[in-house]
Write a protein that holds these residues in place. Structure first.
Motif, PDB file in Angstrom:
ATOM      1  N   MET A   1      44.626  -0.929   7.067  1.00 49.25           N
ATOM      2  CA  MET A   1      43.331  -0.573   6.515  1.00 49.25           C
ATOM      3  C   MET A   1      42.937  -1.498   5.384  1.00 49.25           C
ATOM      4  O   MET A   1      41.810  -1.903   5.274  1.00 49.25           O
ATOM      5  CB  MET A   1      43.347   0.879   6.045  1.00 49.25           C
ATOM      6  CG  MET A   1      42.044   1.301   5.386  1.00 49.25           C
ATOM      7  SD  MET A   1      42.075   3.027   4.896  1.00 49.25           S
ATOM      8  CE  MET A   1      40.359   3.240   4.502  1.00 49.25           C
ATOM      9  N   ARG A   4      41.831   0.842  -0.574  1.00 49.93           N
ATOM     10  CA  ARG A   4      41.027   2.058  -0.421  1.00 49.93           C
ATOM     11  C   ARG A   4      40.667   2.614  -1.784  1.00 49.93           C
ATOM     12  O   ARG A   4      41.455   2.546  -2.716  1.00 49.93           O
ATOM     13  CB  ARG A   4      41.821   3.118   0.343  1.00 49.93           C
ATOM     14  CG  ARG A   4      41.074   4.413   0.557  1.00 49.93           C
ATOM     15  CD  ARG A   4      41.935   5.449   1.288  1.00 49.93           C
ATOM     16  NE  ARG A   4      41.138   6.515   1.864  1.00 49.93           N
ATOM     17  CZ  ARG A   4      40.687   7.563   1.200  1.00 49.93           C
ATOM     18  NH1 ARG A   4      40.947   7.707  -0.082  1.00 49.93           N
ATOM     19  NH2 ARG A   4      39.964   8.486   1.807  1.00 49.93           N
ATOM     20  N   ARG A  34      37.617   2.192   2.828  1.00 52.55           N
ATOM     21  CA  ARG A  34      37.990   0.791   2.607  1.00 52.55           C
ATOM     22  C   ARG A  34      37.016   0.094   1.661  1.00 52.55           C
ATOM     23  O   ARG A  34      35.800   0.239   1.774  1.00 52.55           O
ATOM     24  CB  ARG A  34      38.025   0.055   3.937  1.00 52.55           C
ATOM     25  CG  ARG A  34      38.554  -1.381   3.843  1.00 52.55           C
ATOM     26  CD  ARG A  34      38.624  -2.050   5.197  1.00 52.55           C
ATOM     27  NE  ARG A  34      37.348  -2.035   5.897  1.00 52.55           N
ATOM     28  CZ  ARG A  34      36.369  -2.910   5.684  1.00 52.55           C
ATOM     29  NH1 ARG A  34      36.505  -3.852   4.790  1.00 52.55           N
ATOM     30  NH2 ARG A  34      35.254  -2.827   6.374  1.00 52.55           N
ATOM     31  N   ILE A  71      48.375   2.713   3.990  1.00 55.39           N
ATOM     32  CA  ILE A  71      47.187   1.881   4.212  1.00 55.39           C
ATOM     33  C   ILE A  71      47.492   0.397   4.065  1.00 55.39           C
ATOM     34  O   ILE A  71      46.632  -0.440   4.293  1.00 55.39           O
ATOM     35  CB  ILE A  71      46.025   2.284   3.269  1.00 55.39           C
ATOM     36  CG1 ILE A  71      46.394   2.040   1.799  1.00 55.39           C
ATOM     37  CG2 ILE A  71      45.596   3.716   3.528  1.00 55.39           C
ATOM     38  CD1 ILE A  71      45.250   2.193   0.829  1.00 55.39           C
TER      39      ILE A  71
END
Length: 126
Positions: A1, A4, A34, A71
């Motif tokens: 990802m 964040r 994100r 993530i």
């Protein structure tokens, strides 16, 4: 990802959470997502909160920043104060209708969520 950012919205001894699916798991989390290349973590938390909840917020405090293995990036969390809007489940504009990850929006009494990993981080700041 990647990196964040999220916002914890607290009102009347309750915290606003979204239920979402990510990498095959469904869980309750703070509104967030994100960080885009052109924005700061604070700007991301404000944008994502508006997209996911319909609420306009301002950032009042930084709660934490750390590397998150899930993530594979930095995780930022802020306290947010509601400036306007009406709480409603939003959507992720980057995903098609059949690929949406947001499932539900709910206010939880903080006392019921004290053991939640994200909520426990904000308790010292309230």
């Amino acid at each position: 990802m990647g990196n964040r950012s999220c916002a914890a919205i607290v009102s009347n001894d309750s915290v606003l959470m979204v239920r979402q699916t990510y990498k095959g798991s469904t869980f309750w989390t703070f509104p967030g997502g994100r960080i885009e290349q052109s924005e700061t973590p604070e700007e991301c938390a404000i944008r994502e909160t508006l997209e996911e909840t319909g609420l306009e917020i301002e950032i009042t405090k930084k709660v934490c920043e750390f590397f998150n293995d899930r993530i594979n990036g930095l995780y930022f969390c802020y306290l947010g104060k509601v400036l306007g809007g009406n709480a409603r489940l939003g959507s992720d504009p980057e995903l098609s209708n059949d690929a949406q990850e947001l499932l539900e929006l709910k206010w939880f009494p903080i006392k019921e969520m004290q053991e939640h990993p994200e909520v426990s981080r904000i308790l010292p700041y309230l």
